[in-house]
Design an enzyme around this catalytic site. Sequence first.
Site, PDB file in Angstrom:
ATOM      1  N   SER A   5      14.926 -32.537 -30.167  1.00 27.13           N
ATOM      2  CA  SER A   5      15.342 -31.000 -29.734  1.00 27.13           C
ATOM      3  C   SER A   5      14.648 -30.593 -28.611  1.00 27.13           C
ATOM      4  O   SER A   5      14.935 -29.486 -27.979  1.00 27.13           O
ATOM      5  CB  SER A   5      15.177 -30.279 -30.922  1.00 27.13           C
ATOM      6  OG  SER A   5      13.753 -30.010 -31.322  1.00 27.13           O
ATOM      7  N   THR A  53      15.359 -26.422 -30.614  1.00 28.65           N
ATOM      8  CA  THR A  53      14.468 -25.416 -29.678  1.00 28.65           C
ATOM      9  C   THR A  53      13.274 -25.039 -30.445  1.00 28.65           C
ATOM     10  O   THR A  53      13.538 -25.150 -31.594  1.00 28.65           O
ATOM     11  CB  THR A  53      15.343 -24.113 -29.258  1.00 28.65           C
ATOM     12  OG1 THR A  53      16.482 -24.786 -28.372  1.00 28.65           O
ATOM     13  CG2 THR A  53      14.369 -23.142 -28.495  1.00 28.65           C
ATOM     14  N   ARG A 113      23.293 -26.879 -16.779  1.00 27.87           N
ATOM     15  CA  ARG A 113      23.558 -25.764 -17.486  1.00 27.87           C
ATOM     16  C   ARG A 113      22.040 -25.172 -17.877  1.00 27.87           C
ATOM     17  O   ARG A 113      21.225 -26.036 -18.388  1.00 27.87           O
ATOM     18  CB  ARG A 113      24.140 -26.046 -18.955  1.00 27.87           C
ATOM     19  CG  ARG A 113      24.444 -25.230 -19.961  1.00 27.87           C
ATOM     20  CD  ARG A 113      23.250 -25.271 -20.956  1.00 27.87           C
ATOM     21  NE  ARG A 113      23.681 -24.079 -22.127  1.00 27.87           N
ATOM     22  CZ  ARG A 113      22.763 -23.993 -23.157  1.00 27.87           C
ATOM     23  NH1 ARG A 113      21.569 -24.690 -23.332  1.00 27.87           N
ATOM     24  NH2 ARG A 113      23.007 -23.161 -24.019  1.00 27.87           N
ATOM     25  N   GLY A 151      19.416 -21.443 -31.142  1.00 21.30           N
ATOM     26  CA  GLY A 151      20.858 -21.383 -31.553  1.00 21.30           C
ATOM     27  C   GLY A 151      21.717 -21.422 -30.263  1.00 21.30           C
ATOM     28  O   GLY A 151      21.078 -21.390 -29.333  1.00 21.30           O
TER      29      GLY A 151
HETATM   30  C1  SD4 Z   1      20.001 -23.238 -25.755  1.00 20.25           C
HETATM   31  N1  SD4 Z   1      19.188 -21.819 -27.172  1.00 20.25           N
HETATM   32  O1  SD4 Z   1      19.720 -24.098 -24.997  1.00 20.25           O
HETATM   33  C2  SD4 Z   1      19.057 -23.174 -27.090  1.00 20.25           C
HETATM   34  C3  SD4 Z   1      19.591 -24.212 -27.890  1.00 20.25           C
HETATM   35  C4  SD4 Z   1      18.804 -24.169 -29.401  1.00 20.25           C
HETATM   36  O2  SD4 Z   1      18.500 -24.837 -31.386  1.00 20.25           O
HETATM   37  O3  SD4 Z   1      18.162 -23.284 -29.690  1.00 20.25           O
HETATM   38  N2  SD4 Z   1      18.923 -25.020 -30.258  1.00 20.25           N
HETATM   39  O4  SD4 Z   1      21.015 -22.861 -26.100  1.00 20.25           O
END
Ligand code: SD4
Length: 350
Positions: A85, A196, A224, A248
Amino acid sequence: MITRREFVATSATAAAGLAIGPSGAAAAPSPTSPVSRFARPCVVASSNGIRGVKVAYDQIVAGTDTLDAIIAGVNITELDPDDQSVGLGGLPNEEGVVQLDASCMHGPTKRAGAVGCIEDIATPSLVAKAVMDYTDHIMLVGDDARRFAISMGFTPQNLLTEKSRQDWLRWKARLNPNDFWLDHDDDVQIRFTTGTINMNAVNATGDISSVTTTSGMAWKVPGRVGDSPIVGAGQYCDNTVGAAGSTGRGESNIMTCGGFLCVEFMRQGLGPEQAVLKALERVVATTQARLMGSNGRPFVDLQFYAVSKDGRYAGGSLYEGPGFAVCDERGARIEPCVYLYRQNERPRRG
Ligand code: SD4
């Protein structure tokens, strides 16, 4: 200020997962920080920061600056090749390239740093801090962020582990049943994954910091950038109030300025729990129709984590289920997030 050589030495130590001492201007005691008689040290993070909150807390009570401590906390996962992650081993974009985002804020000195879409550097949280410590800018992106990191002494490396490469190949093969890529019989369905770490901390004198680091959404469009490196979205810290950050779907958080909003709700007098819930309500209110089920609930998910200057904390999620990591005088543990909706309210697509 410390010299660049000292910084690189400190970063290398931190990147090795060892305890680090105060680094740079960030470590200097802040003469302007109002000392709260009621502050209790506390570190709060997304659940994947469970190892990190303990490391960060122990460093904070031993006197390490809050930002140095939480960056040491997230470095553990950034450098773990088995964690898909963040950092090394993070899941790649749709072309198989690992692109990382991170940002941090240091409450006592009112500074921030960030990197977006950086490749080949396992610890973007430390690069974000280097942007904060060594430039008059806040965010560097892409290849220039990578070059900046290398000039600051970070060592580039291939971040795509064999496991993440295999997952990417499986995902790619399954995209289209009519293309020339064969699905494998033993294939498990490769999930769309996100990951994350957001980590926030307050120390005994009420000084606060926040950091968020991520490999973003798996299989994202190259280039992105999510919410994590955006100050005010992925994380936000105000030394007079508290700090907050998110995990998220980043696009939903960017639309809400969620980290900032949680802190603003705390500034208005709400406790962390009410603040994260109100911010989640705002996320729902700003969600476009195509992302809403017919029951008025969103398809997407988002979490906020918050700590207040006096050491209260909360984790909140749109949907019931996720926990969050916390460490204080009672030790490191996972606690359940407060939430807006039960799992059985989650709408199904199609
Ligand atoms: C994102 N917020 O790049 C991050 C991804 C994330 O658990 O939090 N995933 O959008």
